[in-house]
Design a protein around this motif. Structure first.
Motif, PDB file in Angstrom:
ATOM      1  N   ALA A 119      -3.305  -0.383   6.347  1.00 11.43           N
ATOM      2  CA  ALA A 119      -4.194   0.071   5.279  1.00 11.43           C
ATOM      3  C   ALA A 119      -4.827  -1.048   4.462  1.00 11.43           C
ATOM      4  O   ALA A 119      -5.519  -0.770   3.485  1.00 11.43           O
ATOM      5  CB  ALA A 119      -3.404   0.992   4.338  1.00 11.43           C
ATOM      6  N   THR A 120      -4.629  -2.305   4.853  1.00 13.23           N
ATOM      7  CA  THR A 120      -5.122  -3.422   4.044  1.00 13.23           C
ATOM      8  C   THR A 120      -5.813  -4.430   4.943  1.00 13.23           C
ATOM      9  O   THR A 120      -5.248  -4.877   5.941  1.00 13.23           O
ATOM     10  CB  THR A 120      -3.968  -4.096   3.281  1.00 13.23           C
ATOM     11  OG1 THR A 120      -3.314  -3.122   2.473  1.00 13.23           O
ATOM     12  CG2 THR A 120      -4.468  -5.227   2.402  1.00 13.23           C
ATOM     13  N   PRO A 123       1.877   2.614   6.037  1.00 13.51           N
ATOM     14  CA  PRO A 123       1.690   3.072   7.413  1.00 13.51           C
ATOM     15  C   PRO A 123       2.489   2.248   8.420  1.00 13.51           C
ATOM     16  O   PRO A 123       2.833   1.085   8.186  1.00 13.51           O
ATOM     17  CB  PRO A 123       0.184   2.887   7.635  1.00 13.51           C
ATOM     18  CG  PRO A 123      -0.210   1.810   6.681  1.00 13.51           C
ATOM     19  CD  PRO A 123       0.663   2.003   5.477  1.00 13.51           C
ATOM     20  N   GLU A 166       0.762   4.169   1.056  1.00 10.93           N
ATOM     21  CA  GLU A 166       0.935   5.000   2.248  1.00 10.93           C
ATOM     22  C   GLU A 166       1.912   4.393   3.245  1.00 10.93           C
ATOM     23  O   GLU A 166       2.400   5.091   4.139  1.00 10.93           O
ATOM     24  CB  GLU A 166      -0.413   5.257   2.925  1.00 10.93           C
ATOM     25  CG  GLU A 166      -1.326   6.167   2.111  1.00 10.93           C
ATOM     26  CD  GLU A 166      -2.418   6.780   2.945  1.00 10.93           C
ATOM     27  OE1 GLU A 166      -2.097   7.621   3.800  1.00 10.93           O
ATOM     28  OE2 GLU A 166      -3.592   6.420   2.747  1.00 10.93           O
ATOM     29  N   ALA A 225      -6.097   4.452   6.312  1.00 14.06           N
ATOM     30  CA  ALA A 225      -4.723   3.950   6.262  1.00 14.06           C
ATOM     31  C   ALA A 225      -4.291   3.341   7.588  1.00 14.06           C
ATOM     32  O   ALA A 225      -3.203   2.782   7.680  1.00 14.06           O
ATOM     33  CB  ALA A 225      -3.759   5.067   5.867  1.00 14.06           C
ATOM     34  N   GLN A 226      -5.141   3.429   8.612  1.00 16.77           N
ATOM     35  CA  GLN A 226      -4.768   2.891   9.917  1.00 16.77           C
ATOM     36  C   GLN A 226      -5.812   1.965  10.525  1.00 16.77           C
ATOM     37  O   GLN A 226      -5.581   1.416  11.605  1.00 16.77           O
ATOM     38  CB  GLN A 226      -4.507   4.042  10.902  1.00 16.77           C
ATOM     39  CG  GLN A 226      -3.362   4.965  10.515  1.00 16.77           C
ATOM     40  CD  GLN A 226      -1.997   4.312  10.592  1.00 16.77           C
ATOM     41  OE1 GLN A 226      -1.879   3.099  10.756  1.00 16.77           O
ATOM     42  NE2 GLN A 226      -0.942   5.092  10.471  1.00 16.77           N
ATOM     43  N   GLN A 244      -7.795  -0.542   8.550  1.00 16.58           N
ATOM     44  CA  GLN A 244      -8.260  -1.648   7.724  1.00 16.58           C
ATOM     45  C   GLN A 244      -7.888  -3.016   8.272  1.00 16.58           C
ATOM     46  O   GLN A 244      -8.620  -3.984   8.107  1.00 16.58           O
ATOM     47  CB  GLN A 244      -7.731  -1.486   6.298  1.00 16.58           C
ATOM     48  CG  GLN A 244      -8.272  -0.271   5.564  1.00 16.58           C
ATOM     49  CD  GLN A 244      -9.777  -0.342   5.403  1.00 16.58           C
ATOM     50  OE1 GLN A 244     -10.283  -1.158   4.649  1.00 16.58           O
ATOM     51  NE2 GLN A 244     -10.493   0.505   6.129  1.00 16.58           N
ATOM     52  N   HIS A 280       0.870  -1.181   0.000  1.00 19.85           N
ATOM     53  CA  HIS A 280       0.000   0.000   0.000  1.00 19.85           C
ATOM     54  C   HIS A 280       0.898   1.219   0.000  1.00 19.85           C
ATOM     55  O   HIS A 280       1.830   1.329   0.804  1.00 19.85           O
ATOM     56  CB  HIS A 280      -0.920   0.023   1.216  1.00 19.85           C
ATOM     57  CG  HIS A 280      -2.005   1.047   1.110  1.00 19.85           C
ATOM     58  ND1 HIS A 280      -1.787   2.387   1.370  1.00 19.85           N
ATOM     59  CD2 HIS A 280      -3.318   0.945   0.754  1.00 19.85           C
ATOM     60  CE1 HIS A 280      -2.909   3.063   1.181  1.00 19.85           C
ATOM     61  NE2 HIS A 280      -3.854   2.210   0.815  1.00 19.85           N
ATOM     62  N   HIS A 300       3.231   7.768   9.200  1.00 17.82           N
ATOM     63  CA  HIS A 300       3.762   7.606   7.847  1.00 17.82           C
ATOM     64  C   HIS A 300       5.080   8.351   7.710  1.00 17.82           C
ATOM     65  O   HIS A 300       5.464   9.136   8.581  1.00 17.82           O
ATOM     66  CB  HIS A 300       2.800   8.191   6.796  1.00 17.82           C
ATOM     67  CG  HIS A 300       1.387   7.752   6.935  1.00 17.82           C
ATOM     68  ND1 HIS A 300       0.898   6.595   6.388  1.00 17.82           N
ATOM     69  CD2 HIS A 300       0.331   8.333   7.570  1.00 17.82           C
ATOM     70  CE1 HIS A 300      -0.391   6.485   6.676  1.00 17.82           C
ATOM     71  NE2 HIS A 300      -0.753   7.521   7.395  1.00 17.82           N
ATOM     72  N   ASP A 308      -9.550   6.838   9.853  1.00 22.27           N
ATOM     73  CA  ASP A 308      -8.416   6.890   8.925  1.00 22.27           C
ATOM     74  C   ASP A 308      -8.244   5.525   8.254  1.00 22.27           C
ATOM     75  O   ASP A 308      -7.816   4.566   8.884  1.00 22.27           O
ATOM     76  CB  ASP A 308      -7.146   7.272   9.683  1.00 22.27           C
ATOM     77  CG  ASP A 308      -5.919   7.338   8.793  1.00 22.27           C
ATOM     78  OD1 ASP A 308      -6.080   7.249   7.556  1.00 22.27           O
ATOM     79  OD2 ASP A 308      -4.802   7.473   9.326  1.00 22.27           O
TER      80      ASP A 308
END
Length: 366
Positions: free
Chosen positions: A131-132, A113, A111, A173-174, A176, A109, A285, A171
């Protein structure tokens, strides 16, 4: 049967690489190799084998200053063609024997993170979840489980409970990876709805309240810090002196959602820093390059010239000064270590280079 051995209080190892020169057993009470847990062949860390047979190890986290730790390796920086990248999906860095820094592969991903795993005598804490959601592409739970299992074996603490929290539940990106922990035994998940999150942390006087997460001798402080997200929080670990700020303040393009909240949160963190020893600020990040004021664009999967993750706590003063300057304006403001974006696109560009920031072209990766 003879009585079980009493838990061992493990004094700190003043010979461990990275300790301050003035370290003493009373100042940092963990990790004495003379107790037999840490033969030299395993670098004097009690997370390594061979395992001892003296019962559960109890650490004293009440040190007189930030416990030492190292961010000693270079972070993985991706590939021009993400599909051809063969680096691990998650890079794990052991900051010290009770603190782990994890980063999602930038080719998994863009970003990339960071998540953080902290251990105390009675529990572990995972800060942010990446993020995934799909564990096949981002095996966060498997990675965390492996670290928790090894740590628990070395400390004779099986079935250690885990708490999972996020610096922002909104968020993407944080948050998922949270679903990967939904059915994990002995696991407490921070709820994502803001009202439930505030109740979970005891943040009744939002945004002025604070909460605590007790891991067993290692108590993490929770600070309300909205501004980039309406439900934003930061977390402070007195043992290491690390302040985890998520998207609020990090070396990158900080997208301000509410400038009044953003200023107030930086004021709150500055006041907190002035009253507590902060060694480093660790955000969610890295987007800045190692040259001042330059950042990678969104969706980049090859970042060979990144700035370091850790930020000097003195940068909060600079962040607050320029947060006040951008408040009420639609503007992109460039500083050497971060960029503030208020009411403009994250892809905003400028032809006007700011005074006081050296304009240095980074090397080309090709």
């Amino acid at each position: 049967m003879p009585p079980a051995p009493a838990p061992s209080l493990v004094p700190y190892n003043p010979n461990l690489n990275g300790n301050p020169a003035s370290a003493t057993g009373s100042a940092y009470p963990n990790g004495n190799p003379a107790l037999g847990y840490n033969p030299p062949s395993v670098r004097n860390t009690d997370t390594a084998v061979p395992l001892h047979d003296r019962g559960a190890v109890v650490h004293d986290y009440a040190s007189k200053g930030p416990a030492p730790g190292n961010i000693a390796l270079r972070w993985m920086y991706g590939s021009n063609v993400a599909a051809k990248n063969r680096d691990p999906r998650i890079q794990v860095m052991q900051y010290n024997e009770d603190t782990f820094l994890l980063r999602q592969n930038v080719c998994c991903h863009w970003e990339a993170p960071f998540t953080y795993l902290l251990f105390g005598n009675e529990g572990a804490l995972l800060i942010d979840t990446g993020a995934t959601a799909d564990a096949r592409h981002y095996p966060l739970r498997d990675t965390v489980d492996a670290i928790v299992t090894r740590w628990g074996q070395a400390r004779r603490r099986p079935n250690l409970p885990l708490t999972v929290v996020m610096t922002s539940g909104e968020d993407v990106a944080q948050n998922q990876g949270l679903v990967q922990f939904a059915d994990r035994p002995r696991t407490t998940l921070q709820p994502t709805p803001p009202a439930l999150m505030k109740r979970f942390h005891g943040l009744g006087a939002w945004p002025g309240g604070s909460g605590r997460i007790d891991l067993g001798g290692r108590v993490i402080e929770v600070i309300a810090t909205p501004g980039t997200h309406k439900d934003g929080i930061s977390l402070y670990d007195p043992y290491t002196g690390l302040l985890f700020t998520g998207d609020l303040f990090y070396p990158g393009k900080i997208q301000i959602a509410n400038d009044r909240d953003f200023v107030a949160s930086l004021e709150r963190l500055k006041q907190f820093r002035d009253q507590n020893p902060v060694k480093w600020i660790l955000g969610g990040h890295i987007e800045m390059m190692f040259v001042p004021g330059k950042a990678y664009p969104r969706f980049a999967t090859y970042k060979p010239y990144e700035r370091v993750l850790q930020m000097d706590p003195a940068l909060l003063d600079e962040g607050l000064t320029y947060a006040r300057e951008v408040a009420g304006k639609s503007v992109m403001l460039i500083r050497p270590d971060f960029i503030l974006l208020n009411k403009v696109s994250p892809d905003q560009r400028t032809r006007v280079w700011p005074d006081g920031v050296p304009n240095i072209d980074p090397p080309r990766p090709f």
